[in-house]
Scaffold this motif. Structure first.
Motif, PDB file in Angstrom:
ATOM      1  N   ILE A   6       1.074  -1.229   0.194  1.00  0.00           N
ATOM      2  CA  ILE A   6       0.579   0.405   0.112  1.00  0.00           C
ATOM      3  C   ILE A   6       0.843   1.172  -0.234  1.00  0.00           C
ATOM      4  O   ILE A   6       0.689   2.557  -0.619  1.00  0.00           O
ATOM      5  N   SER A   7       1.524   1.003   1.074  1.00  0.00           N
ATOM      6  CA  SER A   7       2.908   2.015   0.507  1.00  0.00           C
ATOM      7  C   SER A   7       4.356   1.264   0.760  1.00  0.00           C
ATOM      8  O   SER A   7       4.466   0.626   0.877  1.00  0.00           O
ATOM      9  N   ASP A   8       5.713   1.887   0.851  1.00  0.00           N
ATOM     10  CA  ASP A   8       6.864   1.668   1.255  1.00  0.00           C
ATOM     11  C   ASP A   8       6.205   1.130   2.756  1.00  0.00           C
ATOM     12  O   ASP A   8       7.666  -0.549   2.712  1.00  0.00           O
ATOM     13  N   GLN A   9       5.622   1.349   3.816  1.00  0.00           N
ATOM     14  CA  GLN A   9       5.898   0.953   4.969  1.00  0.00           C
ATOM     15  C   GLN A   9       4.962  -0.025   4.641  1.00  0.00           C
ATOM     16  O   GLN A   9       5.650  -1.577   6.385  1.00  0.00           O
ATOM     17  N   PHE A  10       3.562  -0.295   3.976  1.00  0.00           N
ATOM     18  CA  PHE A  10       2.686  -0.779   4.743  1.00  0.00           C
ATOM     19  C   PHE A  10       2.379  -1.931   3.408  1.00  0.00           C
ATOM     20  O   PHE A  10       2.344  -0.769   2.365  1.00  0.00           O
ATOM     21  N   SER A  11       2.191  -2.353   4.528  1.00  0.00           N
ATOM     22  CA  SER A  11       1.274  -3.998   3.133  1.00  0.00           C
ATOM     23  C   SER A  11       0.137  -4.787   3.508  1.00  0.00           C
ATOM     24  O   SER A  11       0.147  -4.731   4.829  1.00  0.00           O
ATOM     25  N   ILE A  12      -0.935  -4.958   3.215  1.00  0.00           N
ATOM     26  CA  ILE A  12      -2.163  -6.364   3.624  1.00  0.00           C
ATOM     27  C   ILE A  12      -1.684  -7.486   2.650  1.00  0.00           C
ATOM     28  O   ILE A  12      -0.647  -7.017   1.620  1.00  0.00           O
ATOM     29  N   ARG A  13      -1.803  -8.467   3.685  1.00  0.00           N
ATOM     30  CA  ARG A  13      -1.326 -10.138   2.491  1.00  0.00           C
ATOM     31  C   ARG A  13      -2.395 -10.497   2.581  1.00  0.00           C
ATOM     32  O   ARG A  13      -2.573 -10.606   4.328  1.00  0.00           O
ATOM     33  N   PHE A  14      -2.705 -11.947   2.644  1.00  0.00           N
ATOM     34  CA  PHE A  14      -3.306 -13.286   2.765  1.00  0.00           C
ATOM     35  C   PHE A  14      -2.713 -13.856   4.106  1.00  0.00           C
ATOM     36  O   PHE A  14      -1.167 -13.945   4.004  1.00  0.00           O
ATOM     37  N   ALA A  15      -3.645 -14.040   4.720  1.00  0.00           N
ATOM     38  CA  ALA A  15      -2.933 -14.534   6.209  1.00  0.00           C
ATOM     39  C   ALA A  15      -2.625 -16.569   5.331  1.00  0.00           C
ATOM     40  O   ALA A  15      -3.308 -16.898   4.875  1.00  0.00           O
ATOM     41  N   THR A  16      -1.532 -16.487   6.585  1.00  0.00           N
ATOM     42  CA  THR A  16      -1.254 -18.308   6.863  1.00  0.00           C
ATOM     43  C   THR A  16      -1.776 -18.875   7.736  1.00  0.00           C
ATOM     44  O   THR A  16      -1.965 -18.366   8.891  1.00  0.00           O
ATOM     45  N   PRO A  17      -1.089 -20.480   7.541  1.00  0.00           N
ATOM     46  CA  PRO A  17      -1.298 -21.000   9.276  1.00  0.00           C
ATOM     47  C   PRO A  17      -0.810 -20.471  10.105  1.00  0.00           C
ATOM     48  O   PRO A  17      -1.385 -20.223  11.493  1.00  0.00           O
ATOM     49  N   ASN A  18       0.496 -20.197   9.444  1.00  0.00           N
ATOM     50  CA  ASN A  18       1.712 -19.622  10.579  1.00  0.00           C
ATOM     51  C   ASN A  18       1.020 -18.619  11.118  1.00  0.00           C
ATOM     52  O   ASN A  18       1.394 -18.174  12.666  1.00  0.00           O
ATOM     53  N   ASP A  19      -0.747 -17.746  10.614  1.00  0.00           N
ATOM     54  CA  ASP A  19      -0.376 -16.336  11.575  1.00  0.00           C
ATOM     55  C   ASP A  19      -2.010 -16.961  12.745  1.00  0.00           C
ATOM     56  O   ASP A  19      -1.767 -15.826  13.038  1.00  0.00           O
ATOM     57  N   ILE A  20      -2.678 -18.008  12.594  1.00  0.00           N
ATOM     58  CA  ILE A  20      -3.889 -18.407  13.845  1.00  0.00           C
ATOM     59  C   ILE A  20      -3.171 -17.363  15.304  1.00  0.00           C
ATOM     60  O   ILE A  20      -4.644 -17.290  15.781  1.00  0.00           O
ATOM     61  N   PRO A  21      -2.541 -17.446  15.238  1.00  0.00           N
ATOM     62  CA  PRO A  21      -1.773 -16.941  16.875  1.00  0.00           C
ATOM     63  C   PRO A  21      -2.469 -15.615  16.795  1.00  0.00           C
ATOM     64  O   PRO A  21      -3.138 -14.991  17.790  1.00  0.00           O
ATOM     65  N   ILE A  22      -2.127 -14.778  15.571  1.00  0.00           N
ATOM     66  CA  ILE A  22      -2.155 -13.164  16.216  1.00  0.00           C
ATOM     67  C   ILE A  22      -3.230 -13.042  15.741  1.00  0.00           C
ATOM     68  O   ILE A  22      -4.516 -11.942  15.350  1.00  0.00           O
ATOM     69  N   ILE A  23      -4.019 -14.021  14.773  1.00  0.00           N
ATOM     70  CA  ILE A  23      -5.482 -13.851  14.457  1.00  0.00           C
ATOM     71  C   ILE A  23      -6.399 -13.610  15.366  1.00  0.00           C
ATOM     72  O   ILE A  23      -7.643 -13.168  15.692  1.00  0.00           O
ATOM     73  N   LEU A  24      -6.076 -14.830  16.237  1.00  0.00           N
ATOM     74  CA  LEU A  24      -7.077 -15.286  17.613  1.00  0.00           C
ATOM     75  C   LEU A  24      -6.777 -13.785  18.400  1.00  0.00           C
ATOM     76  O   LEU A  24      -8.130 -13.406  19.033  1.00  0.00           O
TER      77      LEU A  24
END
Length: 166
Positions: A6-24
């Motif tokens: 989105i900018s040099d510092q900000f991005s959006i990505r699709f989550a992976t199973p490794n992201d489950i703890p942060i999603i919760l």
């Protein structure tokens, strides 16, 4: 993994199973903000099953300099009138310290681009009546409330009871 800068510092990505703890963690932060933490029963196992094994919803994660600032969870619905799928946004959450910096709008823009690319006819979401900052934000995006519609919900025991009606 698809990532959109989105900018040099900000991005959006699709989550992976490794992201489950942060999603919760983010789900719990959102629930706390909405005074609904007592209703969270999701755990890592359920998120893995439904998001990554059965794939009934998608999650995107926003990161600023590799630090998570928020997430969104969404899934398809279908409009019989339009004859097309739509995207229902269950949650968009930006951590308190990152609000009012355009990240929420970036999440909605990202999902709008997905909706366009996927041929969807609409995007929908709900907002709590008391959440005036969110209501004002949604209106600034050009969204309109559907005042003539009332959301109904069955959960747990209600689903069980209805399923058993003869």
């Amino acid at each position: 993994m698809i990532t959109k800068a989105i900018s040099d510092q900000f991005s959006i990505r699709f989550a992976t199973p490794n992201d489950i703890p942060i999603i919760l963690q983010l789900i719990k932060e959102l629930a706390e903000y909405e005074n609904l933490l007592h209703m969270v029963v999701a755990d890592e196992k359920l998120l893995d099953e439904w998001l990554f094994q059965k794939k009934v919803a998608e999650v995107i994660i926003g990161e600023m300099n590799n630090t998570v600032v928020g997430f969104s969870l969404f899934f398809y619905n279908f409009s019989t009138f339009l004859g097309k799928p739509g995207i229902y946004i269950e949650d968009v959450y930006v951590k308190k310290e990152y609000r009012h910096q355009g990240y929420g709008k970036s999440f909605f823009r990202f999902i709008a681009q997905l909706a366009r690319e996927r041929g969807c006819g609409r995007m929908e979401w709900s907002v709590l009546d008391w959440n005036e900052p969110a209501i004002q934000f949604y209106q600034s995006l050009g969204a309109n409330p559907l005042n003539e519609w009332t959301v109904y919900r069955l959960t747990g025991e209600g689903i069980q009871s209805l399923a058993e009606v003869k």
